[in-house]
Design a protein around this motif. Structure first.
Motif, PDB file in Angstrom:
ATOM      1  N   ALA A  53       0.833  -1.211   0.000  1.00  0.00           N
ATOM      2  CA  ALA A  53       0.000   0.000   0.000  1.00  0.00           C
ATOM      3  C   ALA A  53       0.861   1.252   0.000  1.00  0.00           C
ATOM      4  N   THR A  54       0.265   2.371  -0.465  1.00  0.00           N
ATOM      5  CA  THR A  54       0.958   3.654  -0.442  1.00  0.00           C
ATOM      6  C   THR A  54       0.996   4.170   0.995  1.00  0.00           C
ATOM      7  N   LYS A  55       2.212   4.451   1.445  1.00  0.00           N
ATOM      8  CA  LYS A  55       2.384   4.930   2.815  1.00  0.00           C
ATOM      9  C   LYS A  55       2.621   6.434   2.861  1.00  0.00           C
ATOM     10  N   GLY A  56       2.995   7.000   1.702  1.00  0.00           N
ATOM     11  CA  GLY A  56       3.242   8.444   1.707  1.00  0.00           C
ATOM     12  C   GLY A  56       3.498   8.939   0.297  1.00  0.00           C
ATOM     13  N   LEU A  57       3.502  10.276   0.157  1.00  0.00           N
ATOM     14  CA  LEU A  57       3.731  10.899  -1.149  1.00  0.00           C
ATOM     15  C   LEU A  57       4.759  12.013  -1.011  1.00  0.00           C
ATOM     16  N   VAL A  58       5.566  12.155  -2.050  1.00  0.00           N
ATOM     17  CA  VAL A  58       6.514  13.281  -2.077  1.00  0.00           C
ATOM     18  C   VAL A  58       6.293  14.018  -3.399  1.00  0.00           C
ATOM     19  N   ALA A  59       5.993  15.307  -3.314  1.00  0.00           N
ATOM     20  CA  ALA A  59       5.829  16.121  -4.530  1.00  0.00           C
ATOM     21  C   ALA A  59       7.162  16.774  -4.868  1.00  0.00           C
ATOM     22  N   VAL A  60       7.568  16.596  -6.131  1.00  0.00           N
ATOM     23  CA  VAL A  60       8.872  17.142  -6.558  1.00  0.00           C
ATOM     24  C   VAL A  60       8.637  18.261  -7.567  1.00  0.00           C
ATOM     25  N   ASN A  61       9.192  19.425  -7.280  1.00  0.00           N
ATOM     26  CA  ASN A  61       9.062  20.587  -8.166  1.00  0.00           C
ATOM     27  C   ASN A  61      10.430  21.128  -8.556  1.00  0.00           C
ATOM     28  N   THR A  62      10.465  21.936  -9.596  1.00  0.00           N
ATOM     29  CA  THR A  62      11.736  22.568  -9.991  1.00  0.00           C
ATOM     30  C   THR A  62      12.096  23.655  -8.986  1.00  0.00           C
ATOM     31  N   ASN A  63      13.374  24.034  -9.040  1.00  0.00           N
ATOM     32  CA  ASN A  63      13.852  25.061  -8.111  1.00  0.00           C
ATOM     33  C   ASN A  63      13.255  26.412  -8.485  1.00  0.00           C
ATOM     34  N   PRO A  64      12.631  27.091  -7.552  1.00  0.00           N
ATOM     35  CA  PRO A  64      12.015  28.379  -7.896  1.00  0.00           C
ATOM     36  C   PRO A  64      13.019  29.406  -8.393  1.00  0.00           C
ATOM     37  N   SER A  65      14.291  29.262  -8.007  1.00  0.00           N
ATOM     38  CA  SER A  65      15.283  30.259  -8.425  1.00  0.00           C
ATOM     39  C   SER A  65      15.497  30.218  -9.943  1.00  0.00           C
ATOM     40  N   GLU A  66      15.117  29.113 -10.588  1.00  0.00           N
ATOM     41  CA  GLU A  66      15.288  29.026 -12.036  1.00  0.00           C
ATOM     42  C   GLU A  66      14.482  30.089 -12.768  1.00  0.00           C
ATOM     43  N   SER A  67      13.355  30.446 -12.172  1.00  0.00           N
ATOM     44  CA  SER A  67      12.512  31.458 -12.816  1.00  0.00           C
ATOM     45  C   SER A  67      13.038  32.861 -12.590  1.00  0.00           C
ATOM     46  N   LYS A  68      14.077  32.967 -11.777  1.00  0.00           N
ATOM     47  CA  LYS A  68      14.589  34.305 -11.464  1.00  0.00           C
ATOM     48  C   LYS A  68      15.903  34.575 -12.184  1.00  0.00           C
ATOM     49  N   LEU A  69      16.111  33.874 -13.288  1.00  0.00           N
ATOM     50  CA  LEU A  69      17.359  34.094 -14.039  1.00  0.00           C
ATOM     51  C   LEU A  69      17.427  35.524 -14.567  1.00  0.00           C
ATOM     52  N   GLU A  70      18.654  35.953 -14.708  1.00  0.00           N
ATOM     53  CA  GLU A  70      18.895  37.302 -15.211  1.00  0.00           C
ATOM     54  C   GLU A  70      18.452  37.397 -16.681  1.00  0.00           C
ATOM     55  N   SER A  71      17.828  38.482 -17.037  1.00  0.00           N
ATOM     56  CA  SER A  71      17.424  38.664 -18.429  1.00  0.00           C
ATOM     57  C   SER A  71      18.615  39.048 -19.292  1.00  0.00           C
ATOM     58  N   LEU A  72      18.483  38.806 -20.587  1.00  0.00           N
ATOM     59  CA  LEU A  72      19.543  39.227 -21.512  1.00  0.00           C
ATOM     60  C   LEU A  72      19.638  40.739 -21.541  1.00  0.00           C
ATOM     61  N   SER A  73      20.852  41.227 -21.621  1.00  0.00           N
ATOM     62  CA  SER A  73      21.027  42.674 -21.757  1.00  0.00           C
ATOM     63  C   SER A  73      20.698  43.071 -23.203  1.00  0.00           C
ATOM     64  N   ASP A  74      20.511  44.360 -23.417  1.00  0.00           N
ATOM     65  CA  ASP A  74      20.201  44.832 -24.769  1.00  0.00           C
ATOM     66  C   ASP A  74      21.307  44.443 -25.741  1.00  0.00           C
ATOM     67  N   GLU A  75      22.518  44.553 -25.259  1.00  0.00           N
ATOM     68  CA  GLU A  75      23.679  44.234 -26.118  1.00  0.00           C
ATOM     69  C   GLU A  75      23.637  42.764 -26.547  1.00  0.00           C
ATOM     70  N   GLU A  76      23.275  41.903 -25.574  1.00  0.00           N
ATOM     71  CA  GLU A  76      23.241  40.475 -25.883  1.00  0.00           C
ATOM     72  C   GLU A  76      22.079  40.127 -26.803  1.00  0.00           C
ATOM     73  N   ILE A  77      20.949  40.770 -26.583  1.00  0.00           N
ATOM     74  CA  ILE A  77      19.809  40.522 -27.482  1.00  0.00           C
ATOM     75  C   ILE A  77      20.186  40.945 -28.900  1.00  0.00           C
ATOM     76  N   ASN A  78      20.835  42.084 -28.981  1.00  0.00           N
ATOM     77  CA  ASN A  78      21.273  42.556 -30.298  1.00  0.00           C
ATOM     78  C   ASN A  78      22.279  41.600 -30.924  1.00  0.00           C
ATOM     79  N   TYR A  79      23.128  41.061 -30.076  1.00  0.00           N
ATOM     80  CA  TYR A  79      24.143  40.131 -30.562  1.00  0.00           C
ATOM     81  C   TYR A  79      23.489  38.857 -31.099  1.00  0.00           C
ATOM     82  N   ILE A  80      22.552  38.325 -30.306  1.00  0.00           N
ATOM     83  CA  ILE A  80      21.899  37.074 -30.707  1.00  0.00           C
ATOM     84  C   ILE A  80      21.075  37.282 -31.974  1.00  0.00           C
TER      85      ILE A  80
END
Lengths: 536, 292
Positions: free
Chosen positions: A478-505
């Motif tokens: 029988a199921t004795k317990g559950l563990v919910a696994v999620n991604t690290n919230p810090s991943e959503s807080k990555l630094e955005s590309l700078s204007d220079e980098e967007i222009n470069y890409i």
């Protein structure tokens, strides 16, 4: 990407200038028998020497400057060498969002021909990862990052912002009652954002509603009425047009039945009764333990005589010792304030880390049982003797009962005495650690079965939490317990590309990697200086 | 013969000891005694050893003693030799051994050799003028005086062979052998003309042109301020760029001496300071043989 911090090395260029000035004074003198045979080349030589010294000085300074610019990887407005650099593209659904000039963020690099680089990823472990950094679709790419440390990860933010669930918090949940779940939200929108919330339990929709997130709002409170038992829940956020943010948050709730609690108290149990909300528990005041029928007891301010009586019976309960006298399991000490320490997992699912750093006044030293949580001084705070939990404090007379951690502590202790359950929320790649009396098996979200590894005694560990979702803990039956696994919230807080980098890409300005060009200049300067110094 | 390498001998500080080692070492290496044939004055008898020519046996003495003896003769000579040593500043050049040191040791060795042959030896130390003049003597005691003078001498001044020869003429009345040690850094025409005058006066002249390897090769690497050791003029020179020109001019300079001296039948030898002393001494002995 440039590293302008290397520009602090620029003062080094004075070194060759100083050496040049010093060496000018230190021309070697040679005594020679006669200059009858060497006099004719004098004028030409002096001119050449001066020119040569100047050339060498210029080359050495240029060499140093180029070295610094190489280290700084200064961008240049032309392509010198074809630098093998891979662009890695996040192709999760969230990348379909309408972005720059009616193109979605996925289409822009796709139409620039970037995918042709992808097969060469193994050969060229440097590059730029383009992603909107929405959590779930981003997970697999993040895992690849370990294989390619040269890859820079940057987020292309949506024009309007980003929205996602970072974490969920809840107190103990009970049947027949309102249970509050508080979600921490990443909200980058600069205006009110209309969204759709979808709550699923066991894959079935249990709630769907529209909600407006105001600018700066980072908390979402949901009220749920659930039946008793373990629940696998997920909450999804979409925008009003139905756009999926890639953001599904998994969590587990253990909804418990109402329990019978018998309070044995000589004094004033009002605080305790208030803490044990009648919505969640059936609370009865009892004078004699032999009168108890089912449930568990909480005995307050227990002295020596009562203690032996309580320990002798086999009903589960929490015994809070008084401070007036020594008992068979405690020594009386003058009142002492100490800090609770340690992140202690017991019975697999209960994590008392919320007690860390809490100062508690206690008045006896427990000498028997298995310590579960300690004071900073090393004295035990909670001891377990068979199915009794012993505390050196009394909720009637001690200030612990006024502290915000008191109610969660009490609920967790009641859960602990009620039986083994394992329900937790963890992050991706974090191991599941449980303490169990049986040999547990893990079933991952895809249905794969794994025997957990025993670390020591009855502690088990499972490290392969590579997919988001629910991991079931079973005893083989029988199921004795559950563990919910999620991604690290810090991943959503990555630094955005700078204007220079967007222009470069996207090739608007077309600045290229200058390191190879400057390295070439360094080599040229070196070869020329050696040639001039030795070859002429 | 390794012992006669200039670098090895330079480690011996005493000039007389150096000269002795050179001459003894040099003589040991010869198969034939250089003393033979100069004189017939009897000195003593010595026992016959296997290999001695039978014609040299004194048969009269054999008749008396029934033993084989050979007659030994004492060399008799009237050769008067002058060692002319250039002590100008330019002779002080040289990395391991200066030209002056080399010439001085060579002169000392020749003095030692000449005196052992009972020749008279004199010494003239000069730059643009005569600094020391020691008249020739044939006594062995004279050697000490010569060597002491040589030891004390230090390079200084500027060379002028012409002036020295004119200064020397009244001092030398007897027909003599002049052995000149110099780097000859003067106009070749003037030097050969001056030496030619000495030759015309029936003197014999042997010229040892002392050179340093660096002078021949000019193998300096980095540009430097070159200073003329005699007139102290300086010149900024990049050796690599002038090396070829220098070598051409210097070789022309040496060739000029060679042809001019040959035309005047003057013995002329170019001696580089890394040449072992015995080779140089052989050149002298060849000349000495011709004189005898």
């Amino acid at each position: 990407m440039s590293f302008p911090e290397f520009f602090f090395l620029f003062p080094l260029i004075v070194v060759p200038i100083i050496i040049h000035l010093l060496s000018k004074k230190k021309l070697k003198k040679i005594d020679f028998p006669s200059l009858l045979f060497v006099f004719k080349s004098e004028v030409r030589l002096i001119r050449w020497f001066r020119l040569k010294d100047l050339l060498l000085l210029i080359l050495r300074v240029a060499l140093l400057v180029s070295l610094i610019l190489t280290a700084a990887n200064l961008r240049i407005p032309f392509s010198f060498f074809d630098v093998a650099e891979t662009l890695i593209l996040d192709k999760s659904p969230s990348m379909e969002n309408i972005g720059i000039k009616d193109k979605n963020v996925f289409d822009v690099p796709v139409h620039s021909g970037i995918p042709q680089f992808l097969p060469y990823l193994e050969k060229c472990p440097t590059g730029i990862l383009i992603t909107d950094a929405q959590k779930n679709g981003f997970t697999e790419i993040l895992r690849q990052r370990e294989k390619f440390p040269g890859i820079r990860i940057k987020k292309i933010a949506f024009p309007e912002g980003n929205l996602g669930i970072l974490s969920a918090k809840s107190g103990p949940c009970f049947e027949d009652g309102k249970n509050n779940i508080i979600f921490e939200i990443l909200n980058e929108y600069k205006e009110d954002k209309k969204t759709r919330l979808t709550l699923k339990s066991e894959g079935k929709i249990v709630m769907k509603e529209n909600r407006i997130f105001k600018e700066g709002e980072t908390e979402l409170n949901l009220e749920l009425f659930l039946e008793k038992g373990l629940h696998q829940l997920s909450l999804e956020l979409e925008d009003e047009k139905g756009f999926d943010f890639d953001n599904k948050y998994y969590f587990v709730l253990n909804v418990q039945p109402r329990k019978k609690i018998h309070i044995i108290s000589k004094n004033y149990p009002a605080r305790l009764i208030a803490a044990l909300n009648p919505i969640h528990f059936e609370v009865t005041l009892t004078e004699n333990i032999s009168d108890m029928k089912g449930g568990l007891f909480i005995a307050c301010d227990v002295g020596e005589r009562e203690l032996s009586n309580l320990l002798r019976n086999n009903r589960p309960g929490i015994i809070c010792l008084g401070g007036d006298e020594n008992t068979s399991v405690s020594n009386k000490i003058p009142d002492r304030v100490s800090t609770v320490v340690g992140e202690y997992f017991f019975s697999g699912s209960y994590n008392l880390s919320f007690l860390n750093g809490i100062p508690i006044n206690y008045n006896c030293f427990i000498t028997a049982g298995e310590p579960l949580v300690y004071f900073k001084s090393g004295n035990p705070f909670i001891n377990k003797i068979e199915n009794h939990l012993i505390l050196p404090v009394s909720p009637e007379t001690n200030d612990l009962s006024l502290h915000p951690v008191f109610i969660p502590l009490l609920f967790d202790l009641i859960n602990l005495l009620s039986g083994e359950t394992f329900n937790r929320n963890i992050l991706l790649d974090e191991p599941i650690i449980i303490r169990s009396s049986f040999s547990p098996t893990i079933i991952n979200p895809e249905g794969g079965e794994y025997k957990m590894d025993a670390v020591s005694g009855n502690v088990y560990i499972f490290r392969k939490t590579k997919t988001c979702g629910f991991y079931r803990i079973t005893d083989g039956m029988a199921t004795k317990g559950l563990v919910a696994v999620n991604t690290n919230p810090s991943e959503s807080k990555l630094e955005s590309l700078s204007d220079e980098e967007i222009n470069y890409i996207f090739g608007k300005i077309g600045l290229n990697n200058g390191a190879s060009f400057f390295l070439f200049i360094v080599l040229m300067c070196f070869v020329l200086s050696v040639f001039i110094e030795r070859g002429t | 013969m390794e012992l006669l390498q200039p670098e090895v001998l330079e480690k011996i500080s005493a000039l007389n000891l150096r000269a002795k080692i050179i001459v003894k070492g040099f003589l040991t290496g010869l198969h034939e005694s250089p003393y033979h044939g100069f004189s017939l004055e009897f000195k003593q008898h010595r026992p016959y050893y296997q290999g001695d020519p039978i014609s040299k046996i004194n048969w009269k003495l054999y008749a008396r003693t029934e033993r084989f003896y050979l007659k030994k003769y004492q060399a008799e000579t009237n050769l008067s030799a002058f060692l002319l040593l250039d002590k100008s500043n330019s002779m002080d050049f040289g990395e391991n051994i200066s030209k002056f040191h080399y010439a001085r040791t060579l002169a000392a060795s020749l003095a030692y050799l000449l005196l052992h042959q009972n020749d008279s030896v004199g010494l003239v130390l000069f730059d643009s003028k005569i600094e020391s003049f020691i008249p020739p003597r044939s006594r062995m005691n004279h050697l000490k005086y010569l060597l002491a003078t040589l030891s004390k001498s230090k390079p200084s001044g500027k060379t002028s062979i012409k002036d020295v020869v004119f200064e020397l003429q009244p001092l030398v009345k007897k027909r003599s052998l002049f052995i000149l040690f110099s780097d000859l850094l003067e106009t070749p025409e003037e030097v050969t003309k001056t030496i030619g005058i000495m030759k015309a006066k029936k003197h014999e002249v042997i010229v040892f042109h002392i050179l340093d390897r660096e002078e021949l090769n000019f193998s300096f690497r980095k540009e430097a301020l070159f200073r003329d050791m005699e007139d102290s003029k300086t010149l900024l020179v990049d050796p690599k760029s002038v090396k070829r020109l220098y070598r051409d001019k210097f070789n022309q300079f040496l060739s000029k001496y060679k042809t001019d001296f040959a035309a005047k039948r003057i013995d002329y030898s170019q001696v580089v300071t890394d040449t072992s002393y015995d080779k140089t001494l052989v050149k002298y002995l060849e000349k000495r043989k011709r004189l005898s």
